[in-house]
Design a protein around this motif. Structure first.
Motif, PDB file in Angstrom:
ATOM      1  N   ASP A   1      52.876 -30.462 -76.652  1.00  0.00           N
ATOM      2  CA  ASP A   1      53.165 -31.836 -76.224  1.00  0.00           C
ATOM      3  C   ASP A   1      52.546 -32.821 -77.198  1.00  0.00           C
ATOM      4  N   ALA A   2      51.337 -32.534 -77.639  1.00  0.00           N
ATOM      5  CA  ALA A   2      50.654 -33.426 -78.575  1.00  0.00           C
ATOM      6  C   ALA A   2      51.397 -33.472 -79.905  1.00  0.00           C
ATOM      7  N   SER A   3      51.877 -32.335 -80.372  1.00  0.00           N
ATOM      8  CA  SER A   3      52.629 -32.306 -81.637  1.00  0.00           C
ATOM      9  C   SER A   3      53.880 -33.161 -81.524  1.00  0.00           C
ATOM     10  N   GLU A   4      54.534 -33.045 -80.387  1.00  0.00           N
ATOM     11  CA  GLU A   4      55.757 -33.814 -80.156  1.00  0.00           C
ATOM     12  C   GLU A   4      55.435 -35.317 -80.164  1.00  0.00           C
ATOM     13  N   LEU A   5      54.353 -35.658 -79.486  1.00  0.00           N
ATOM     14  CA  LEU A   5      53.940 -37.065 -79.440  1.00  0.00           C
ATOM     15  C   LEU A   5      53.608 -37.573 -80.840  1.00  0.00           C
ATOM     16  N   TRP A   6      52.924 -36.731 -81.590  1.00  0.00           N
ATOM     17  CA  TRP A   6      52.541 -37.144 -82.939  1.00  0.00           C
ATOM     18  C   TRP A   6      53.787 -37.351 -83.824  1.00  0.00           C
ATOM     19  N   GLN A   7      54.764 -36.479 -83.677  1.00  0.00           N
ATOM     20  CA  GLN A   7      56.012 -36.635 -84.445  1.00  0.00           C
ATOM     21  C   GLN A   7      56.680 -37.955 -84.089  1.00  0.00           C
ATOM     22  N   HIS A   8      56.612 -38.303 -82.809  1.00  0.00           N
ATOM     23  CA  HIS A   8      57.194 -39.570 -82.364  1.00  0.00           C
ATOM     24  C   HIS A   8      56.464 -40.744 -83.024  1.00  0.00           C
ATOM     25  N   ILE A   9      55.158 -40.667 -83.092  1.00  0.00           N
ATOM     26  CA  ILE A   9      54.363 -41.737 -83.718  1.00  0.00           C
ATOM     27  C   ILE A   9      54.681 -41.837 -85.209  1.00  0.00           C
ATOM     28  N   LEU A  10      54.873 -40.698 -85.842  1.00  0.00           N
ATOM     29  CA  LEU A  10      55.200 -40.722 -87.271  1.00  0.00           C
ATOM     30  C   LEU A  10      56.521 -41.449 -87.535  1.00  0.00           C
ATOM     31  N   GLN A  11      57.422 -41.346 -86.556  1.00  0.00           N
ATOM     32  CA  GLN A  11      58.701 -42.052 -86.713  1.00  0.00           C
ATOM     33  C   GLN A  11      58.530 -43.567 -86.578  1.00  0.00           C
ATOM     34  N   ILE A  12      57.543 -43.957 -85.779  1.00  0.00           N
ATOM     35  CA  ILE A  12      57.297 -45.401 -85.605  1.00  0.00           C
ATOM     36  C   ILE A  12      56.561 -45.954 -86.833  1.00  0.00           C
ATOM     37  N   LEU A  13      55.627 -45.183 -87.344  1.00  0.00           N
ATOM     38  CA  LEU A  13      54.848 -45.614 -88.512  1.00  0.00           C
ATOM     39  C   LEU A  13      55.401 -44.909 -89.753  1.00  0.00           C
ATOM     40  N   HIS A  14      56.200 -45.621 -90.516  1.00  0.00           N
ATOM     41  CA  HIS A  14      56.845 -44.928 -91.637  1.00  0.00           C
ATOM     42  C   HIS A  14      55.902 -44.763 -92.826  1.00  0.00           C
ATOM     43  N   GLU A  15      55.042 -45.777 -93.046  1.00  0.00           N
ATOM     44  CA  GLU A  15      54.218 -45.774 -94.266  1.00  0.00           C
ATOM     45  C   GLU A  15      53.147 -44.690 -94.210  1.00  0.00           C
ATOM     46  N   PRO A  16      53.074 -43.868 -95.263  1.00  0.00           N
ATOM     47  CA  PRO A  16      52.072 -42.784 -95.267  1.00  0.00           C
ATOM     48  C   PRO A  16      50.650 -43.298 -95.028  1.00  0.00           C
ATOM     49  N   GLN A  17      50.336 -44.488 -95.551  1.00  0.00           N
ATOM     50  CA  GLN A  17      48.978 -45.004 -95.366  1.00  0.00           C
ATOM     51  C   GLN A  17      48.688 -45.273 -93.876  1.00  0.00           C
TER      52      GLN A  17
ATOM     53  N   ARG B   1      43.044 -45.103 -75.229  1.00  0.00           N
ATOM     54  CA  ARG B   1      42.513 -43.865 -74.644  1.00  0.00           C
ATOM     55  C   ARG B   1      43.636 -42.903 -74.280  1.00  0.00           C
ATOM     56  N   ALA B   2      44.738 -43.476 -73.811  1.00  0.00           N
ATOM     57  CA  ALA B   2      45.874 -42.621 -73.464  1.00  0.00           C
ATOM     58  C   ALA B   2      46.345 -41.872 -74.709  1.00  0.00           C
ATOM     59  N   LEU B   3      46.401 -42.589 -75.825  1.00  0.00           N
ATOM     60  CA  LEU B   3      46.834 -41.954 -77.077  1.00  0.00           C
ATOM     61  C   LEU B   3      45.826 -40.893 -77.525  1.00  0.00           C
ATOM     62  N   SER B   4      44.558 -41.313 -77.601  1.00  0.00           N
ATOM     63  CA  SER B   4      43.534 -40.372 -78.060  1.00  0.00           C
ATOM     64  C   SER B   4      43.396 -39.179 -77.129  1.00  0.00           C
ATOM     65  N   GLY B   5      43.528 -39.459 -75.828  1.00  0.00           N
ATOM     66  CA  GLY B   5      43.410 -38.380 -74.848  1.00  0.00           C
ATOM     67  C   GLY B   5      44.447 -37.294 -75.082  1.00  0.00           C
ATOM     68  N   LYS B   6      45.626 -37.709 -75.510  1.00  0.00           N
ATOM     69  CA  LYS B   6      46.687 -36.725 -75.728  1.00  0.00           C
ATOM     70  C   LYS B   6      46.624 -36.120 -77.139  1.00  0.00           C
ATOM     71  N   LEU B   7      46.129 -36.924 -78.083  1.00  0.00           N
ATOM     72  CA  LEU B   7      46.202 -36.460 -79.475  1.00  0.00           C
ATOM     73  C   LEU B   7      44.911 -35.866 -80.017  1.00  0.00           C
ATOM     74  N   ARG B   8      43.811 -36.037 -79.277  1.00  0.00           N
ATOM     75  CA  ARG B   8      42.510 -35.659 -79.827  1.00  0.00           C
ATOM     76  C   ARG B   8      42.515 -34.264 -80.446  1.00  0.00           C
ATOM     77  N   ARG B   9      42.372 -34.240 -81.731  1.00  0.00           N
ATOM     78  CA  ARG B   9      42.217 -33.004 -82.521  1.00  0.00           C
ATOM     79  C   ARG B   9      43.268 -31.948 -82.162  1.00  0.00           C
ATOM     80  N   PHE B  10      44.497 -32.418 -81.890  1.00  0.00           N
ATOM     81  CA  PHE B  10      45.529 -31.494 -81.413  1.00  0.00           C
ATOM     82  C   PHE B  10      45.874 -30.419 -82.435  1.00  0.00           C
ATOM     83  N   ASP B  11      45.692 -30.738 -83.725  1.00  0.00           N
ATOM     84  CA  ASP B  11      46.080 -29.757 -84.745  1.00  0.00           C
ATOM     85  C   ASP B  11      44.876 -29.052 -85.374  1.00  0.00           C
ATOM     86  N   CYS B  12      43.709 -29.236 -84.775  1.00  0.00           N
ATOM     87  CA  CYS B  12      42.518 -28.573 -85.328  1.00  0.00           C
ATOM     88  C   CYS B  12      42.496 -27.106 -84.903  1.00  0.00           C
TER      89      CYS B  12
END
Lengths: 222, 237
Positions: free
Chosen positions: A149-165, B51-62
């Motif tokens: 779920d976290a990976s999916e969420l992160w992919q979604h965020i990457l789509q919102i933030l295009h710039e690598p920085q 917190r909602a963001l961090s709570g879900k993402l915290r070190r998810f790929d570590c």
């Protein structure tokens, strides 16, 4: 001092006596022979003899218990020292029993290093989990999500933030929970000062808060 | 105090509130917040989002701490080691843990014990409560047998003791709907000493031959890091 063959034929009680004595010498920083203890480990893990395992636990559980209290993160953990010693020994067993022991170790120093690594891992993993639970409790939110779920969420965020920085900065802030001062220390060549980082973070937050899915996830009213 | 309007207009900007979230705000902003409930409420809403963001993402790929340790000691397969090496190029938290690990596993190093600053309630130790299920076996002439059950969270340990000529045989089985106890390590203690260490078999069973009848403590450690503790177990009626 006996050779390896003699040690392998030595009765377990004698071996344990030798190991306990040599361990004491080690802790008093006196010259010691590590082969008695290594042979007990070998019998306990490579040969999987339960009687040898009893000696490993009897000698090393107190050693690990004391060492746990000396871990820099122990003060932030929620379990007692004996708990961490048990977890370390259990994880050590799972990772080294049978043929794995001989493949991994040929001397006591390497065995102890790995045992201490198992102890460290048990403490660190507990502190990681505590931190997540503490935050969740503060916001009365469900405890940490599954990795998928976290990976999916992160992919979604990457789509919102295009710039690598921005992607990298969001990763540092929301995944690693770094503060601007720490971010600046980690990459001084990338940022002029902390202020530049807080400005970028504010832009990132604004974009993220404008996203309907993220707002819903965080029960955020615009 | 009016909570619908700013106490010291103009209200703090999103940028200023963002600085507070990043712990980078200066005195003026903090003073404003102290006296202004409207801006405080806005800040809390923004903090909740963070917190909602961090709570879900915290070190998810570590990697787990144990995988990191295995990497450090060159015990991983090349492909996994490569993956961890890549992760370490950008993850400062794992870099920090690795540095800590290297110092901690130095077998000759001695560091002082650190006092605990935060006390959390223990979470991963399941302390079992023992109940006797023997019933009226004694009336039926079966008083050399004692059956008990120890319950903790989702686990139940069924225990049976039987007197034999040389002592007592204790057999047990862990039954659980949530945790897999196969291959768990069981440590059996009597009178403060470790008497046996075994692994539970594929049916989560164990057997222990006690030479005396002093109460038994069992500590069963599952692969997922849960310790099931059964303390003060009687071996005789």
């Amino acid at each position: 001092m006996q050779n390896s063959e003699e040690l392998q034929s030595l009765a377990l009680d004698n071996l344990a006596h030798g190991c306990a004595e040599e361990t004491q010498k080690f802790f008093h920083q006196n010259p010691n022979d590590p082969r008695y203890c290594f042979e007990i480990f070998r019998r306990a893990y490579a040969e999987q003899l339960n009687d040898a395992l009893v000696y490993v636990y009897s000698i090393y559980e107190p050693v690990l218990t004391r060492r746990a209290r000396r871990h820099p993160l122990f003060s932030r953990s929620c379990q007692d020292d004996a708990f961490f010693a048990r977890i370390a020994l259990a994880n050590f067993y799972q990772a080294t029993h049978g043929h794995q022991f001989i493949e991994k170790f040929s001397e006591l120093a390497a065995v102890l290093k790995y045992l201490y690594a198992c102890l460290h891992s048990a403490i660190v993993q507990d502190v990681r989990a505590n931190y997540a639970l503490e935050e969740a409790e503060l916001d009365q939110m469900p405890a940490p999500t599954l990795q998928d779920d976290a990976s999916e969420l992160w992919q979604h965020i990457l789509q919102i933030l295009h710039e690598p920085q921005y992607q990298h900065l969001a990763y540092q802030r929301f995944v690693l929970e770094m503060k601007p001062a720490e971010i600046l220390r980690a990459a001084p060549e990338q940022w002029e000062n902390e202020r530049e980082i807080t400005v970028a973070l504010q832009l990132i937050r604004r974009r993220l808060r404008n996203d309907a899915l993220l707002r819903e996830m965080a029960s955020f009213e615009k | 105090m009016d909570t619908n309007s700013c106490a010291f207009p103009p209200p703090l900007t999103d940028d200023q509130l963002s600085q507070v979230l990043d712990e980078a705000a200066e005195g003026e902003i903090l003073e404003h917040l102290e006296g202004c409930s409207l801006c405080r409420a806005r800040l809390e809403q923004l903090r909740r989002f963070d917190r909602a963001l961090s709570g879900k993402l915290r070190r998810f790929d570590c990697p787990t701490a144990q995988t990191l340790a295995n990497y450090s000691l060159s015990l991983l397969e090349p492909a996994e080691a490569e993956e961890i090496a890549q992760h370490l190029t950008y993850c400062v938290r794992c870099q920090q843990e690795l540095t800590m690990l290297e110092a901690f596993t130095n077998i000759n190093a001695a560091t002082p014990a650190a006092p605990r600053s935060v006390i959390y309630p223990p979470r991963n130790v399941w302390q079992a409560t023992v109940t006797s299920t023997t019933g009226n076996l004694a009336l039926r002439g079966l008083d050399d047998k004692l059956t008990q059950a120890a319950h903790a969270q989702s686990a139940t340990v069924y225990l049976e003791t039987q007197k034999v000529t040389q002592g007592v045989i204790l057999t047990g089985q862990v039954v659980d709907t949530a945790v897999d106890w196969r291959d768990a390590i069981i440590e059996i203690r009597q009178a403060g000493e470790i008497r046996a260490v075994q692994t539970l078999d594929e049916f989560c069973e164990f057997q222990f031959e006690a030479v005396d009848t002093s109460p038994v403590n069992l500590y069963i450690t599952a692969a997922n890091g849960i310790v099931l503790a059964v303390e003060g177990l009687s071996l005789i009626n």
